[in-house]
Structures are given as C-alpha cells and as structure tokens.
Scaffold this active site. Sequence first.
Site, PDB file in Angstrom:
ATOM      1  N   ILE B 134       0.847  -1.195   0.000  1.00  0.00           N
ATOM      2  CA  ILE B 134       0.000   0.000   0.000  1.00  0.00           C
ATOM      3  C   ILE B 134       0.881   1.242   0.000  1.00  0.00           C
ATOM      4  O   ILE B 134       1.922   1.257   0.658  1.00  0.00           O
ATOM      5  CB  ILE B 134      -0.907  -0.048   1.260  1.00  0.00           C
ATOM      6  N   CYS B 135       0.452   2.283  -0.747  1.00  0.00           N
ATOM      7  CA  CYS B 135       1.096   3.601  -0.646  1.00  0.00           C
ATOM      8  C   CYS B 135       2.528   3.513  -1.190  1.00  0.00           C
ATOM      9  O   CYS B 135       2.717   3.145  -2.349  1.00  0.00           O
ATOM     10  CB  CYS B 135       1.017   4.060   0.814  1.00  0.00           C
ATOM     11  N   ILE B 136       3.533   3.795  -0.396  1.00  0.00           N
ATOM     12  CA  ILE B 136       4.935   3.763  -0.848  1.00  0.00           C
ATOM     13  C   ILE B 136       5.540   2.357  -0.711  1.00  0.00           C
ATOM     14  O   ILE B 136       6.622   2.080  -1.233  1.00  0.00           O
ATOM     15  CB  ILE B 136       5.781   4.795  -0.059  1.00  0.00           C
ATOM     16  N   THR B 190      -1.917  -0.597  -4.177  1.00  0.00           N
ATOM     17  CA  THR B 190      -2.906   0.496  -4.249  1.00  0.00           C
ATOM     18  C   THR B 190      -2.255   1.769  -3.707  1.00  0.00           C
ATOM     19  O   THR B 190      -1.443   1.701  -2.773  1.00  0.00           O
ATOM     20  CB  THR B 190      -4.186   0.126  -3.469  1.00  0.00           C
TER      21      THR B 190
END
Lengths: 218, 218
Positions: B134-136, B190
Amino acid sequence: MKVGVILSGCGVYDGTEIHEAVLTLLALDRTGAEIVCFAPDMDQAHVVNHLTGQVSPGERRNVLVESARIARGKVRDVVTAQASELDALIFPGGCGAAKNLCDFAMKEADCTLHPEVTRIIRQMHQAKKPIGAICIAPAILSKALGNQGPTLTIGTDTKTAAALERMGAKHEACPVREFIVDEEHKLVTTPAYMLANRISEAAEGIEKLVREVLRLAR
Amino acid sequence: MKVGVILSGCGVYDGTEIHEAVLTLLALDRTGAEIVCFAPDMDQAHVVNHLTGQVSPGERRNVLVESARIARGKVRDVVTAQASELDALIFPGGCGAAKNLCDFAMKEADCTLHPEVTRIIRQMHQAKKPIGAICIAPAILSKALGNQGPTLTIGTDTKTAAALERMGAKHEACPVREFIVDEEHKLVTTPAYMLANRISEAAEGIEKLVREVLRLAR
C-alpha cells in the site's frame, strides 16, 4: 456537518485507542462531514511500552504532539475548540481518555477533568449539540455532566459502571455492536474496546454511534 | 486465512501510516481472516514530531515497540515470520516503509532492504503466496523482486515511479480508489495516501486490495 474529535495521545495504554480514533474518522468522512481534531497541549500522564505493557520510566511525550500521529499533523490545541464552530463532538476511548483528559484511571469517581475538556463539553451541552463518547470516554461525560443525570454505557463492566453512577450518571449495559442514546442530553455512547475482541466489532458500534450523533445534530 | 501485516512504527512521517494499517486490519477482520502483525526490532531511522513535521533531535524509538501501539500489543519480531504459516502478506505504507523497512526515502533505487523483510518476501513469492503493498510500500517489492519484473503502482507520482522502474519494476498509474494486480507474481498494490485526500478514499482502495489478495490466496 463539522465534527470535533478529541484525541488524547496515540496508543491504547497511554493515549487514544488508535483503532477507535481511525474508525471514528472513517465513519465521519464517509458521511461527508468535515472533521477537526483537537487535543490538549500537555505531557501524557506517562508513556507505556505497548510491547511489554510496562511504563517507560522517565520518558515524556506530549498529548497534542502524539495525537498528531493519528490526525496526520492536522490537530488543534483543545483551548481553541468552540461549540459555535461545531455541530457535534466525539471522544474516542483508550487509556488517554482516562489518564490525560482526566484522571479517572487513577481516581475513579473522584477524578478531575482537564478544564478545557470540561469547558467544551458544557458549551456543547448548553448549545444542545450532540456529544459521542466511545469505550471509557463516557467517564468524562459522567464527570462533566453528572449533575444532569446523563444515561451512558461503558459496556458491561460493573465496577466501572458503578464509578460512573457515583458521578451522577445512569449506566445502561450495552453489547459491543450497539450504542446507548440519551435523547434528552444528546449523548451517544458505545463500548468498543471495553468489550470488543475484534476490530470489526468495535467498527460496527462506532459506525452506529457516528450515525446517531449526526442524526441528533440535524 | 492467516495474513501477516508488516508494520514499521506508528505515524505517517516516521513509521506506518496509521490509517492505512487500521483500514487493512479492519478489511482483513471483516473477512474473518486471522491477522498476525510483525515489525523489525530496531531503532527507527528518526523520530518526527508530527505536529511540526520536524525531526526530534536525539530522540530514539524502536520500530517493534511503536508498532505495538497499532497492534494493541500483539506484534511479533519479523525474524519469526515464516511463509509456511501465512496465506498472504500485506505491507501498509507510511514513511516507515521507506525509512525503516528499507532506505528508499533516502537512496531511492539504490536502497537496501532490511534483510528479514527481503527474506519473508522471497519466501512468500517462492511459495506462490500473494503479497499486497500500500502507498509507498511497493518500493519494497520493487527492490526485493525487481529481477522478476513485477507490475506495481504507487499512484501517479512520476519521480517515484521512475525509481521503481530503475529497480526492475513495471509501473502502472492507478487512481486512489483502485488497485493494480500482477497475477503472475501474485502482487496487489494500491496508492492510498500517495494520492488520497480523505480517509474514505484510502479505505476504498485498501478494501479492494485486501479482497484481491485473499482471492489470490485461495
């Protein structure tokens, strides 16, 4: 709708219960409400190592600074909170609610509230605007509004319930996925992690609480 | 289903992004999955005051101990994580994923991964078990599995995407409420707070990611 959320640090044992806070923010955001987080600018009562459950001797953390972790930096000193700008107010739980916003964890019915927490609660109540309180946070409402005889829940723990009643509240037992509403005083409470064994249980009660708080704000 | 969640502290600027972690736990719990949280037992790269955004000079916090705040005390040292006990693995984001689990925040494509993070990712991949990031956190998968040419997203940031591609990944742009799946390598990613302006946006992408990870685990 503009809703204040009062945080008390970041972590169940010495601050805001993180899941309860995030679930509150999520439920509010899903309604399209504007959220403003607040916390007091003061040292925590103590710092607890959440891996061991033990107090970290000599360690100091600030409630406002740690609350900013949950709020992703966007949190205001509670001295700036005014009922005139808010439609509703919600207190997530966690030991911070009972150790930083007041000293209920140490003194039970003889506890003292943070003066700015007392002020904003009484402002909201006088303005007939609803207040939600999750987990142990109803202890704060019992102290601030005990002379009004508010009806509240902290779940089913009889010792904690008795302490709330000594402050003037009427306690009603409540299962984890439900809430108790005091229509007269516009108070909504849910047990969350006073009873929850799983995050999804806490989430259901908190979602229902948020919906009811917003209904009372209309 | 038994799903590992790898944490990296507690707070978006120096640890796990708290909302992303809690939303992951909620989405997993709502499927009935058993959740096991892990984190490395090491000092954080640094401690950031989340109110000011500035590094707190000289302050030290331990990644495993701080992660326990999100996990309500139940978190294991990542050295104990074994692919044989897990059906899937998920990495929430936050700067901790790029500062503690690796040093991507400082060195980009030349980053080094925590050896135990590399180990569990490669174990899961060899066992053909899915991994969500998720994210980074997809930066971690790029480094660990770059030689496999994995398809990933960190949203739309071209500079970060280019760094992932230098490590061997193929980057696909993705809106915040969606995810990218690499069926061959069983990777799901995501953007969450790489793009999200609201918690409900991050929640939608994370819920979809969790469903997809569990589908791939079946």
